[in-house]
Design a protein around this motif. Structure first.
Motif, PDB file in Angstrom:
ATOM      1  N   VAL A  85       0.766  -1.203   0.001  1.00 38.45           N
ATOM      2  CA  VAL A  85       0.022  -0.081   0.036  1.00 38.45           C
ATOM      3  C   VAL A  85       0.728   1.119   0.017  1.00 38.45           C
ATOM      4  CG1 VAL A  85      -1.667   1.452   1.259  1.00 38.45           C
ATOM      5  CG2 VAL A  85      -2.040  -1.185   1.058  1.00 38.45           C
ATOM      6  N   ASN A  86       2.022   1.080   0.717  1.00 41.42           N
ATOM      7  CA  ASN A  86       2.891   2.218   0.882  1.00 41.42           C
ATOM      8  C   ASN A  86       3.511   2.659  -0.611  1.00 41.42           C
ATOM      9  OD1 ASN A  86       2.069   2.913   3.354  1.00 41.42           O
ATOM     10  ND2 ASN A  86       4.135   1.754   4.141  1.00 41.42           N
ATOM     11  N   TRP A  88       2.347   1.632  -3.344  1.00 41.31           N
ATOM     12  CA  TRP A  88       1.443   2.024  -4.486  1.00 41.31           C
ATOM     13  C   TRP A  88       1.063   3.521  -4.321  1.00 41.31           C
ATOM     14  CZ3 TRP A  88       0.003   0.661  -9.208  1.00 41.31           C
ATOM     15  CH2 TRP A  88      -1.088   0.863  -9.497  1.00 41.31           C
ATOM     16  N   TRP A  89       0.869   4.046  -3.035  1.00 40.21           N
ATOM     17  CA  TRP A  89       0.526   5.096  -2.874  1.00 40.21           C
ATOM     18  C   TRP A  89       1.444   6.203  -3.335  1.00 40.21           C
ATOM     19  CZ3 TRP A  89       2.664   9.421   0.049  1.00 40.21           C
ATOM     20  CH2 TRP A  89       1.866  10.298   0.443  1.00 40.21           C
ATOM     21  N   ARG A  90       2.779   5.687  -2.914  1.00 39.31           N
ATOM     22  CA  ARG A  90       3.975   6.792  -3.741  1.00 39.31           C
ATOM     23  C   ARG A  90       3.872   6.816  -5.087  1.00 39.31           C
ATOM     24  NH1 ARG A  90       7.417   4.161   0.459  1.00 39.31           N
ATOM     25  NH2 ARG A  90       7.910   2.795  -1.169  1.00 39.31           N
ATOM     26  N   LYS A  92       1.242   6.551  -7.207  1.00 43.11           N
ATOM     27  CA  LYS A  92       0.265   7.074  -7.645  1.00 43.11           C
ATOM     28  C   LYS A  92       0.600   8.674  -7.317  1.00 43.11           C
ATOM     29  CE  LYS A  92      -4.025   5.998  -7.015  1.00 43.11           C
ATOM     30  NZ  LYS A  92      -5.195   5.364  -6.259  1.00 43.11           N
ATOM     31  N   SER A  93       0.901   8.900  -6.199  1.00 42.77           N
ATOM     32  CA  SER A  93       1.208  10.432  -5.870  1.00 42.77           C
ATOM     33  C   SER A  93       2.255  11.089  -6.685  1.00 42.77           C
ATOM     34  CB  SER A  93       1.209  10.754  -4.230  1.00 42.77           C
ATOM     35  OG  SER A  93       2.592   9.902  -3.741  1.00 42.77           O
TER      36      SER A  93
END
Length: 143
Positions: A85-86, A88-90, A92-93
């Motif tokens: 999740v970490n 993937w979030w990095r 995407k952001s």
């Protein structure tokens, strides 16, 4: 109580204390679907070598998905999921931020060589020296 209700209750009892489907498992499942579709296309195009490679990839992926889903080691599975999740979030952001920076015509963006912080300065100021707000490094650049 009907047979379907008993089956549902049995499945609920079986899954109690197990990991189930989390974000990482969903991503692995969609990867599985993508490889499966590629294998189908390769088989229809008579590209047997590529279809065989896809099939070889599908089996361990399916085993991994089921292993993670039915695992009772919740601590490890949650740790793996949190890392995913970490990441993937990095990802995407970072891509969303790059689109926003590209669309911003009033500012120019520079990346600090030491700490990789993105520094924003107004366009049209000529040659300037930027001080990184995080680490204090100097960046000499032309806006």
């Amino acid at each position: 109580m009907g047979i379907f209700q008993r089956m549902k209750n049995g499945l609920i009892r079986f899954m109690y204390g197990r990991n189930g489907m989390d974000q990482l498992n969903r991503a692995l499942f969609w990867l599985y679907i993508g490889i499966f579709l590629a294998q189908t296309v390769f088989s229809m195009l008579r590209l047997q070598t590529l279809a065989l490679i896809c099939e070889i990839l599908l089996w361990p992926l399916m085993v991994l998905i089921f292993f993670r889903m039915f695992s009772k080691n919740l601590y490890k599975r949650r740790e793996e999921n949190q890392k995913w999740v970490n990441w993937w979030w990095r990802f995407k952001s970072r891509s969303a931020g790059a689109r926003e920076r590209h669309a911003d015509k009033d500012h120019k963006y520079f990346t600090c060589k030491n700490c990789k912080t993105i520094c924003r300065v107004p366009v049209g100021k000529g040659k300037i020296i930027i001080t990184c707000p995080k680490c204090g490094a100097k960046i000499e650049a032309k806006t």
